[in-house]
Every structure is written in C-alpha cells, then in structure tokens.
Design an enzyme around this catalytic site. Structure first.
Site, PDB file in Angstrom:
ATOM      1  N   SER A 238     -51.278 -16.576 -88.768  1.00 46.56           N
ATOM      2  CA  SER A 238     -52.464 -17.355 -88.405  1.00 46.56           C
ATOM      3  C   SER A 238     -53.267 -17.668 -89.660  1.00 46.56           C
ATOM      4  O   SER A 238     -52.886 -17.299 -90.766  1.00 46.56           O
ATOM      5  CB  SER A 238     -53.337 -16.556 -87.434  1.00 46.56           C
ATOM      6  OG  SER A 238     -53.919 -15.472 -88.133  1.00 46.56           O
ATOM      7  N   LYS A 239     -54.378 -18.332 -89.430  1.00 44.56           N
ATOM      8  CA  LYS A 239     -55.307 -18.702 -90.502  1.00 44.56           C
ATOM      9  C   LYS A 239     -55.683 -17.507 -91.371  1.00 44.56           C
ATOM     10  O   LYS A 239     -55.844 -17.615 -92.574  1.00 44.56           O
ATOM     11  CB  LYS A 239     -56.596 -19.174 -89.824  1.00 44.56           C
ATOM     12  CG  LYS A 239     -56.942 -20.609 -90.073  1.00 44.56           C
ATOM     13  CD  LYS A 239     -58.395 -20.746 -89.735  1.00 44.56           C
ATOM     14  CE  LYS A 239     -58.769 -22.193 -89.625  1.00 44.56           C
ATOM     15  NZ  LYS A 239     -59.857 -22.381 -88.678  1.00 44.56           N
ATOM     16  N   ARG A 240     -55.862 -16.398 -90.701  1.00 38.46           N
ATOM     17  CA  ARG A 240     -56.211 -15.139 -91.352  1.00 38.46           C
ATOM     18  C   ARG A 240     -55.276 -14.818 -92.521  1.00 38.46           C
ATOM     19  O   ARG A 240     -55.669 -14.192 -93.494  1.00 38.46           O
ATOM     20  CB  ARG A 240     -56.078 -14.070 -90.264  1.00 38.46           C
ATOM     21  CG  ARG A 240     -56.731 -12.766 -90.429  1.00 38.46           C
ATOM     22  CD  ARG A 240     -56.935 -12.177 -89.022  1.00 38.46           C
ATOM     23  NE  ARG A 240     -55.705 -12.164 -88.222  1.00 38.46           N
ATOM     24  CZ  ARG A 240     -54.749 -11.260 -88.315  1.00 38.46           C
ATOM     25  NH1 ARG A 240     -54.853 -10.284 -89.178  1.00 38.46           N
ATOM     26  NH2 ARG A 240     -53.679 -11.314 -87.541  1.00 38.46           N
ATOM     27  N   HIS A 241     -54.022 -15.229 -92.403  1.00 38.28           N
ATOM     28  CA  HIS A 241     -53.056 -14.932 -93.466  1.00 38.28           C
ATOM     29  C   HIS A 241     -52.971 -16.072 -94.471  1.00 38.28           C
ATOM     30  O   HIS A 241     -52.081 -16.116 -95.301  1.00 38.28           O
ATOM     31  CB  HIS A 241     -51.661 -14.709 -92.870  1.00 38.28           C
ATOM     32  CG  HIS A 241     -51.629 -13.659 -91.809  1.00 38.28           C
ATOM     33  ND1 HIS A 241     -51.546 -13.959 -90.472  1.00 38.28           N
ATOM     34  CD2 HIS A 241     -51.700 -12.317 -91.905  1.00 38.28           C
ATOM     35  CE1 HIS A 241     -51.551 -12.831 -89.775  1.00 38.28           C
ATOM     36  NE2 HIS A 241     -51.645 -11.829 -90.623  1.00 38.28           N
ATOM     37  N   GLY A 242     -53.885 -17.027 -94.327  1.00 40.67           N
ATOM     38  CA  GLY A 242     -53.863 -18.159 -95.254  1.00 40.67           C
ATOM     39  C   GLY A 242     -52.945 -19.278 -94.784  1.00 40.67           C
ATOM     40  O   GLY A 242     -52.727 -20.237 -95.509  1.00 40.67           O
TER      41      GLY A 242
END
Ligand code: GLU
Length: 466
Positions: A238-242
């Site tokens: 997800s976004k959290r992982h870039g």
C-alpha cells in the site's frame, strides 16, 4: 503452441497501481515473447464503482510504460447482449436456473451463517424449483455438488478444489448485469484467450470459472496465478510502503523502463541478472521462471535502478524527456544542444528526473538569491580579489576545455598562494548559488564565457553591498 493471446482486464474503480502494472507487464511480456496478441479489456460492469476517468488513466499509464495493446480496449458494458446469449445457452442446457430469493432474505441467512461461525453460501433453495426467466429473478449456475475441480497452474502447479465448497454463484443479477466470474469467462472464450495470467488473489474464482467453461463445452485456457507483491513488512502493498499509482512515478521522475525492469524482477528471475533491456525482457521472459512465493516491494532498489538508467541513457534522449520536468519549474524554450550539455554534467548526481530538473535550474536562471549559508561563507570581502583574478584569467582563456580551465585554476592558486578550494568555492557560489554542484570546470564550460563573467560580476556587487 496455439496462438498466444493474453489480456489485461482491469476494473476501472481506481488508478492503475504497481500491482496492476505488474500483472499487465507479465501478460505483455508473455505475449511479446511468443509473438502473440495482448488485449486490453475494461471490466466496467460495476456501474457504481467504475469511473470514466480511471478508464482514461489506466490507458495513459499503460501507454507511458510502453505496454501497448494489440486489441481493445474492449468494454464489458458494451457486451451485455453477448453475456445474455451465453446465459440463455446455459439455462437451456440445464446448467443454470432462475432464483427468486429476496436479497434481504439472502442477507439475513448470510448473517446467520456468519454468526454460527460458518462460511456463508447459497443453500440452493431455488435450485430444483424449475423457475423460468421473469423480472426480479437472478440466474444462478448449477454447480456440481460432487467431485473436484483441478487444474495445472502454470505458476503454482496443481490446484484442486472440492466442488462442495462452491455454492451456486449468480451469473446474471436481477438487473440483468453479469457477475465478474461469468462475464470474464464469456469474454475469455469469445476473445480466444489462451493464457490467463493474473494475481493469485483470483485463485478462489478459478474453479468457478472452470466449471462454467465446462458447462459451455469450451476448452480451458492455461491459468497462471502470479504471487502477490508485498510491502517490506510483508503486509499487503500500500501507500504506506511507498507504493503509488503508476502515473505518480512518472510525476516523481522515474523512467518507464525503470518501472518495467523493476516489476519484471518481482517474482520472475533470469539467473541473477538484475538489469535488462526491453528486448532482453521479451527474449528471456517465461512463466517457468516465475516463483511461487510473494515478492517484496523495495523503494530503495527502485531508486537505485532509476539512477542507473539515468546514467546509461544517451544524453540527447535524457535531455528530451527532461523538458516537461523543467517546464514544471517554469523553465521553457530551451535549446536542445545546451540541455544535452547540461544533463551530461548532472546525471550521475541524481536519482530522478525531478531531482535532475531541480539541479539543472541554475543553468537557466540567475542563481540569485544565493543560498544564505553559501553566500555567508564564501562571498566575503576576502574572496573579492580572488574572484577578480578569476575573471581576468577567464577573459584571457583561449578556450574552455577541461584542460585549459584546470590549468588556469591551478596557476591562479599558485599565484595567489590560496588553496584551490578557497578559489573554487566562491566561484561555484557565484555561478550556481550553492556549494554543491557538478565540477566547476564543467559548469564554466557549459555556461560559456559571457555568462560566467556576468555571474562573477554579480557576485562582486553582492559582496560590495553586504
Ligand atoms: N477485473 C479483475 C481485476 O481487476 C481482473 C480479472 C481477471 O484477470 O480475471 O481484478
């Protein structure tokens, strides 16, 4: 082998993310490797969640990556009569039946099953009622109640499901629209898809789809379920992982080839080679070399790969693709030759095109205001006579070659008894506004004599006023 025909079939309910691009790339590479056909199909039967802007964005993303399709985009919303025709065939063959169970009733039963800790499934209340088509009736598939559905997955090996685990799925909803599992089978049959390459999250759908193929008497395609892409913490990417939508990578200054090379290596390998040209990817790609276990997205590696390709790309090409990034920061109408020289001095120092554009700024605009710290430290009254010496020597220089300029700076250092750095840094700040830049001789050679003399003079004015 029969002619290879693959498809990428996104639902336009969001932008194309890395996961989708990964699936599209594997389908594209596989079809290119086999001289086959790659098809784009938009699965837009979910009217509420599908949006036209995503249809556009998905296509733009694929085009940016260079994953051009040979057929399509087909749109499921334009093929409703085909699904109805196949539904009629299944109904007439006794492989499907109409169901008038009320949605509220089905939902209540679903909840009750969940409350009992059971997997909710349709209990088959209308299965043997012999109902014909009528408004407010859905068409359900008569799933065999015994036996197994087994296939040889080209990536995962043999996969088997007990048919008892599968309930009678809806083919056509009450509103006449097909469900995903039905539309996909009809499309894959009518589009002669030979290989279905998709994420392993679709494995539970596959036995249901195989049973529909069988009921229609159609030969099965090859199924290949790709391992998913995870974040570094092994959670869903997800976004959290870039991880971002594909077009965000364009915006951030990644090269499309970086994304393709990076995604190709997620889940697929060719010995321990990391870097591939597009031609090599096509030549070497095979489903045999796709691993079974999930791959992990690594932002740092992506950046490393991008900086590698920025260094490798011929400077005139790099200059050409940098133009829109420069326009973003207000730098327009640039002579291509000048820009080619500019990028040659900077490309080993940056990781993205955005960084490259930012770093190139001083070549196009006055470096004033200088970086405060740089000016404070180097544009001092003590530096003024040195800057004048540099101006004098430069004005007399026969050319601006690396050799001439290096010699000139060294001679000046010897004459004035200053360390080279004390001489170079004030000039660097005068020319670039900062203390870090490409080598001074390169900067001088690219800016040209007149501009360099003008900028040093501006710095001298600055020193006088401060
Ligand atoms: N439309 C499906 C999705 O976006 C793909 C279905 C398939 O590949 O069979 O996940």
């Amino acid at each position: 082998m029969v002619q290879v025909r693959t498809r990428f079939s996104p639902s336009p309910t969001g932008a194309l993310h890395l996961g989708g691009a990964h699936t599209a790339l594997f389908n594209w590479l596989f079809s290119r490797h086999h001289g086959g056909v790659f098809i784009l199909r938009i699965e837009d039967t979910d009217k509420e969640r599908s949006q036209e802007k995503f249809v556009v964005e998905i296509q733009e993303s694929l085009q940016w990556l260079g994953l051009f399709w040979d057929e399509g985009p087909y749109r499921q919303s334009a093929r409703l009569s085909i699904y109805r025709e196949f539904a009629r065939r299944l109904y007439e063959a006794g492989a499907a039946y109409y169901c008038e169970c009320e949605p509220e009733d089905l939902e209540a039963r679903r909840q009750a099953a969940l409350a009992r800790g059971e997997k909710p499934r349709y209990e088959g209340r209308c299965r043997e009622r012999g109902l014909g088509p009528a408004p407010h009736r859905a068409l359900r598939f008569k799933t065999p109640q015994t036996g197994m559905t087994v296939w040889q997955d080209a990536i995962k090996g043999v996969i088997a499901f007990d048919n008892q685990e599968l309930d009678d799925l809806v083919l056509l909803r009450v509103d006449g629209l097909p469900t995903y599992n039905f539309a996909v089978v009809v499309d894959d049959i009518t589009m002669n898809i030979s290989h279905i390459i998709r994420g392993e999250d679709h494995i539970p759908n596959t036995p249901r789809q195989i049973l529909i193929y069988e009921a229609l008497g159609s030969p099965l395609p090859v199924f290949a379920h790709m391992p998913l892409m995870l974040g570094k913490d092994r959670g869903k990417l997800s976004k959290r992982h870039g991880a971002l939508p594909v077009l965000a990578y364009r915006e951030q200054g990644f090269l499309p080839h970086t994304i393709n090379n990076y995604l190709a290596r997620l889940g697929w390998s060719h010995g321990d080679q990391e870097l591939f040209t597009a031609e090599e990817l096509i030549r070497y790609f095979s489903l045999d070399q796709v691993g079974k276990s999930p791959s992990v997205f690594d932002q740092e590696k992506l950046l490393w790969m991008n900086s590698h390709y920025l260094k490798e790309m011929p400077c005139p090409d790099l200059a050409r693709i940098l133009v829109p990034y420069l326009a973003q920061i207000g730098i327009d109408s640039i002579a291509p030759d000048y820009l080619t020289q500019v990028v040659a001095t900077l490309r080993t120092r940056v990781k993205t095109l955005v960084e490259l554009a930012t770093a190139a700024r001083f070549y196009f605009v006055d470096p004033r205001p200088y970086e405060a710290k740089a000016a404070e430290k180097f544009l001092t009254p003590r530096a003024a006579p040195l800057l004048r010496e540099v101006m004098r020597a430069l004005a007399a220089a026969p050319d601006l070659s690396e050799a001439t300029l290096s010699r000139m700076l060294q001679e000046l250092a010897a004459q004035t008894g200053e360390k080279l750095v004390n001489l170079a840094q004030p000039v660097r700040v005068a020319l670039t506004g900062r203390t870090a830049s490409p080598s001074l001789t390169e900067v001088i050679a690219v800016l040209g004599k007149n501009e360099v003399l003008q900028r040093i003079e501006n710095a001298l004015h600055f020193i006088e006023k401060n």
